[in-house]
Design a protein around this motif. Structure first.
Motif, PDB file in Angstrom:
ATOM      1  N   PRO A 108       0.833  -1.213   0.000  1.00  0.00           N
ATOM      2  CA  PRO A 108       0.000   0.000   0.000  1.00  0.00           C
ATOM      3  C   PRO A 108       0.863   1.257   0.000  1.00  0.00           C
ATOM      4  CG  PRO A 108      -0.596  -1.525   1.789  1.00  0.00           C
ATOM      5  CD  PRO A 108       0.718  -1.973   1.244  1.00  0.00           C
ATOM      6  N   LYS A 109       0.244   2.392  -0.313  1.00  0.00           N
ATOM      7  CA  LYS A 109       0.949   3.658  -0.196  1.00  0.00           C
ATOM      8  C   LYS A 109       1.350   3.879   1.259  1.00  0.00           C
ATOM      9  CE  LYS A 109      -1.319   5.861  -4.143  1.00  0.00           C
ATOM     10  NZ  LYS A 109      -2.172   6.985  -4.603  1.00  0.00           N
ATOM     11  N   LEU A 110       2.436   4.625   1.468  1.00  0.00           N
ATOM     12  CA  LEU A 110       3.052   4.724   2.787  1.00  0.00           C
ATOM     13  C   LEU A 110       2.079   5.174   3.873  1.00  0.00           C
ATOM     14  CD1 LEU A 110       5.643   4.356   4.357  1.00  0.00           C
ATOM     15  CD2 LEU A 110       6.241   6.733   3.851  1.00  0.00           C
ATOM     16  N   ASN A 111       1.263   6.211   3.595  1.00  0.00           N
ATOM     17  CA  ASN A 111       0.357   6.725   4.619  1.00  0.00           C
ATOM     18  C   ASN A 111      -0.704   5.681   4.998  1.00  0.00           C
ATOM     19  OD1 ASN A 111      -0.818   6.962   2.074  1.00  0.00           O
ATOM     20  ND2 ASN A 111      -2.023   8.761   2.642  1.00  0.00           N
ATOM     21  N   LYS A 112      -1.239   4.967   3.997  1.00  0.00           N
ATOM     22  CA  LYS A 112      -2.219   3.916   4.268  1.00  0.00           C
ATOM     23  C   LYS A 112      -1.556   2.710   4.929  1.00  0.00           C
ATOM     24  CE  LYS A 112      -5.490   5.056   0.577  1.00  0.00           C
ATOM     25  NZ  LYS A 112      -6.176   4.566  -0.649  1.00  0.00           N
ATOM     26  N   TRP A 113      -0.321   2.438   4.508  1.00  0.00           N
ATOM     27  CA  TRP A 113       0.431   1.314   5.056  1.00  0.00           C
ATOM     28  C   TRP A 113       0.549   1.444   6.574  1.00  0.00           C
ATOM     29  CZ3 TRP A 113       5.881  -0.328   2.771  1.00  0.00           C
ATOM     30  CH2 TRP A 113       6.260  -1.538   3.337  1.00  0.00           C
ATOM     31  N   LEU A 114       0.932   2.630   7.053  1.00  0.00           N
ATOM     32  CA  LEU A 114       1.108   2.866   8.479  1.00  0.00           C
ATOM     33  C   LEU A 114      -0.197   2.676   9.240  1.00  0.00           C
ATOM     34  CD1 LEU A 114       2.871   3.753  10.844  1.00  0.00           C
ATOM     35  CD2 LEU A 114       2.322   6.137  10.267  1.00  0.00           C
ATOM     36  N   ILE A 115      -1.278   3.241   8.714  1.00  0.00           N
ATOM     37  CA  ILE A 115      -2.577   3.152   9.382  1.00  0.00           C
ATOM     38  C   ILE A 115      -3.058   1.704   9.428  1.00  0.00           C
ATOM     39  CG2 ILE A 115      -5.011   3.797   9.226  1.00  0.00           C
ATOM     40  CD1 ILE A 115      -4.107   6.444   7.991  1.00  0.00           C
ATOM     41  N   LEU A 116      -2.913   1.006   8.308  1.00  0.00           N
ATOM     42  CA  LEU A 116      -3.362  -0.386   8.243  1.00  0.00           C
ATOM     43  C   LEU A 116      -2.552  -1.276   9.189  1.00  0.00           C
ATOM     44  CD1 LEU A 116      -3.830  -0.679   4.381  1.00  0.00           C
ATOM     45  CD2 LEU A 116      -5.651  -0.667   6.100  1.00  0.00           C
ATOM     46  N   SER A 117      -1.252  -1.001   9.303  1.00  0.00           N
ATOM     47  CA  SER A 117      -0.409  -1.778  10.219  1.00  0.00           C
ATOM     48  C   SER A 117      -0.764  -1.480  11.674  1.00  0.00           C
ATOM     49  CB  SER A 117       1.074  -1.472   9.966  1.00  0.00           C
ATOM     50  OG  SER A 117       1.494  -1.958   8.707  1.00  0.00           O
ATOM     51  N   LEU A 118      -1.056  -0.220  11.971  1.00  0.00           N
ATOM     52  CA  LEU A 118      -1.454   0.148  13.332  1.00  0.00           C
ATOM     53  C   LEU A 118      -2.751  -0.547  13.735  1.00  0.00           C
ATOM     54  CD1 LEU A 118      -0.600   3.969  13.474  1.00  0.00           C
ATOM     55  CD2 LEU A 118       0.411   2.153  14.865  1.00  0.00           C
ATOM     56  N   GLN A 119      -3.663  -0.740  12.773  1.00  0.00           N
ATOM     57  CA  GLN A 119      -4.897  -1.465  13.064  1.00  0.00           C
ATOM     58  C   GLN A 119      -4.597  -2.869  13.577  1.00  0.00           C
ATOM     59  OE1 GLN A 119      -8.646  -0.077  10.433  1.00  0.00           O
ATOM     60  NE2 GLN A 119      -7.103  -1.192   9.295  1.00  0.00           N
ATOM     61  N   HIS A 120      -3.668  -3.540  12.929  1.00  0.00           N
ATOM     62  CA  HIS A 120      -3.307  -4.896  13.358  1.00  0.00           C
ATOM     63  C   HIS A 120      -2.608  -4.864  14.714  1.00  0.00           C
ATOM     64  CE1 HIS A 120      -4.463  -7.609  10.114  1.00  0.00           C
ATOM     65  NE2 HIS A 120      -4.201  -6.626   9.277  1.00  0.00           N
ATOM     66  N   LEU A 121      -1.802  -3.829  14.948  1.00  0.00           N
ATOM     67  CA  LEU A 121      -1.136  -3.688  16.235  1.00  0.00           C
ATOM     68  C   LEU A 121      -2.165  -3.540  17.351  1.00  0.00           C
ATOM     69  CD1 LEU A 121       1.754  -3.316  17.534  1.00  0.00           C
ATOM     70  CD2 LEU A 121       1.227  -0.878  17.531  1.00  0.00           C
ATOM     71  N   PHE A 122      -3.181  -2.704  17.128  1.00  0.00           N
ATOM     72  CA  PHE A 122      -4.228  -2.499  18.134  1.00  0.00           C
ATOM     73  C   PHE A 122      -5.017  -3.794  18.371  1.00  0.00           C
ATOM     74  CE2 PHE A 122      -4.467   2.208  16.821  1.00  0.00           C
ATOM     75  CZ  PHE A 122      -3.474   2.531  17.738  1.00  0.00           C
ATOM     76  N   ALA A 123      -5.257  -4.537  17.292  1.00  0.00           N
ATOM     77  CA  ALA A 123      -6.052  -5.761  17.409  1.00  0.00           C
ATOM     78  C   ALA A 123      -5.373  -6.806  18.293  1.00  0.00           C
ATOM     79  CB  ALA A 123      -6.327  -6.341  16.022  1.00  0.00           C
ATOM     80  N   MET A 124      -4.054  -6.890  18.192  1.00  0.00           N
ATOM     81  CA  MET A 124      -3.354  -7.930  18.955  1.00  0.00           C
ATOM     82  C   MET A 124      -2.838  -7.414  20.286  1.00  0.00           C
ATOM     83  SD  MET A 124       0.157  -7.500  19.292  1.00  0.00           S
ATOM     84  CE  MET A 124       1.278  -6.222  18.732  1.00  0.00           C
ATOM     85  N   PHE A 125      -2.801  -6.104  20.463  1.00  0.00           N
ATOM     86  CA  PHE A 125      -2.072  -5.515  21.588  1.00  0.00           C
ATOM     87  C   PHE A 125      -2.598  -5.967  22.950  1.00  0.00           C
ATOM     88  CE2 PHE A 125      -1.377  -2.170  24.724  1.00  0.00           C
ATOM     89  CZ  PHE A 125      -0.010  -2.026  24.650  1.00  0.00           C
ATOM     90  N   GLY A 126      -3.918  -5.832  23.167  1.00  0.00           N
ATOM     91  CA  GLY A 126      -4.484  -6.131  24.476  1.00  0.00           C
ATOM     92  C   GLY A 126      -4.177  -7.532  24.938  1.00  0.00           C
TER      93      GLY A 126
END
Length: 434
Positions: free
Chosen positions: A15-33
């Motif tokens: 993905p484009k860099l700005n979308k890439w970061l947001i999409l990766s952060l979504q996965h980080l939030f999903a697994m974080f807790g």
């Protein structure tokens, strides 16, 4: 349908860099807790867990040839075994047990590559796996309630802490039931953040460690031959290794679900042997750093299903961010300030969900508990596992309840007639070796 396809992001697509970061952060939030909850419960470093989950995920992506978009985080199945192993040999002993559990994954992967899947499916029917998963959740129930009700220092009942736990539980339940889309996938994170805020307003949170922490700080890694000398223990091996049988079945289930979501047969290509090997290597990496064993996360599969973003680069981005977060000292210190009652409130729901998922496996596969063999197998597994039965093999070797329940369940299934009754309509256990 055409519009749906246009929104899909392919497995190898960047993905484009700005979308890439947001999409990766979504996965980080999903697994974080869930990922930080496990080390919190077993007294390991959450920062190390983040680093090991990130490195384990990158290793998994490499071993599966960048063909399976899966994130790996801390495994709940190993909570009780880690606690038991830590009691016997400290956190270092638990890491040795975790290492050998990873070795079991590797051995199974090699056997599958050489001989196919049928032998594994024969010993892991839903009538065994379902009750064992229930044992995992229900066996941890006293831990959740103790964390919710009692002061961690005095171990005495504290009403103010219990209120914090109940508020945390309420926030988590509301997020689970009423939040939609991506937000509906991270109720644990909402519960922890909301409970933490409430605890802070009650004057329970001490932020001194955050103020004193450095921005950059190396996590408290537990590295063999560097921070300790590994000691082999048959008792710890007996506690940890049998749990790999349970997590293997969970792994297969995740691969089946992910294959349906992405519409590619990951069991066939790159092959179940590769994904199991990747899981095993991730657990080994975690064990040599001082983190809990890793496993593929259903939460992240849910994110993939909703966003239709299948890119392994997005998953890899989440892994890199997790590694970076592990080295941010103030972030790691913030995690340690989370009150035990907050984690207890979240755990009440989470451990119940784990137990219910075992029940759901029986229901989804139409397992008939009116059939005597099924009733006996499930009953024996539940009572032995939850009751805490164990076998003292020798002075130094003990097979604990969860491992014993798993072993006895497998033996009963293999020796009882009418084995087909133990599978119901389980598609995940009836695939051929293709």
């Amino acid at each position: 349908m055409g519009e749906q396809q246009q929104r899909d992001v392919g497995i190898r697509e960047i993905p484009k860099l700005n979308k890439w970061l947001i999409l990766s952060l979504q996965h980080l939030f999903a697994m974080f807790g869930a990922t930080i909850l496990v080390p919190f419960l077993v007294d390991l470093s959450p920062a190390v867990a983040l680093v090991s989950s990130g490195l384990g995920t990158l290793a998994y992506l490499f071993i599966t040839k960048g063909q399976i978009p899966a994130y790996l985080g801390s495994s709940f199945a190993f909570i009780a075994p880690i606690i038991a192993a830590t009691t016997l040999g400290g956190p270092e002993g638990a890491m040795v047990g975790s290492f050998f559990a990873g070795i079991v994954y590797g051995i199974v992967a090699l056997i599958i590559r050489a001989s196919g899947l049928k032998w594994l499916m024969k010993i892991l029917p839903p009538i065994v796996v379902g009750p064992v998963i229930m044992v995992i959740g229900l066996g941890l129930a006293p831990t959740a309630v103790d964390m919710a009700m009692n002061d961690p220092v005095t171990e005495a009942y504290d009403m103010s802490l219990f209120i914090v736990a109940l508020v945390t539980l309420a926030i988590t339940v509301v997020a689970s039931v009423f939040f939609k889309g991506f937000f509906g996938l991270i109720p644990i994170l909402f519960g922890i953040v909301g409970g933490y805020a409430f605890a802070y307003m009650q004057g329970i949170v001490d932020l001194t460690p955050v103020r004193e922490a450095k921005w950059f700080e190396v996590p408290d890694f537990i590295v063999p031959f560097v921070t300790y000398t590994p000691q082999f223990s048959w008792e710890i091996i007996a506690i940890m290794v049998p749990i790999a049988v349970v997590t293997l079945s969970e792994h297969i289930g995740d691969q089946m679900v992910l294959s349906k979501v992405v519409e590619k047969n990951f069991i066939k290509k790159p092959g179940l042997h590769r994904s199991i090997m990747g899981d095993g290597i991730a657990t080994i990496i975690s064990s040599v750093l001082g983190g809990p064993p890793n496993t593929t996360y259903g939460e992240n599969i849910g994110v993939i299903a909703i966003t239709r973003v299948f890119s392994v680069f997005v998953i890899g981005g989440a892994a890199v961010i997790a590694i970076i977060f592990g080295f941010i000292g103030k972030f790691a210190a913030l995690i340690t300030t989370i009150p035990t009652a907050v984690m207890g409130g979240v755990s009440i729901l989470l451990f119940g969900v784990i137990a219910s998922s075992g029940l759901r496996m029986l229901i989804d596969n139409n397992i008939d508990l009116g059939h005597k063999r099924n009733l006996i197998i499930s009953s024996v597994i539940l009572v032995i596992g939850i009751g805490g039965a164990f076998i003292q093999v020798s002075e130094d070797v003990q097979i604990p309840g969860m491992a014993l329940a798993t072993i006895i369940g497998i033996i009963l299934h293999l020796i009882f007639p009418n084995k087909e009754a133990g599978y119901g309509n389980a598609s995940m256990f009836s695939n051929d070796d293709e």
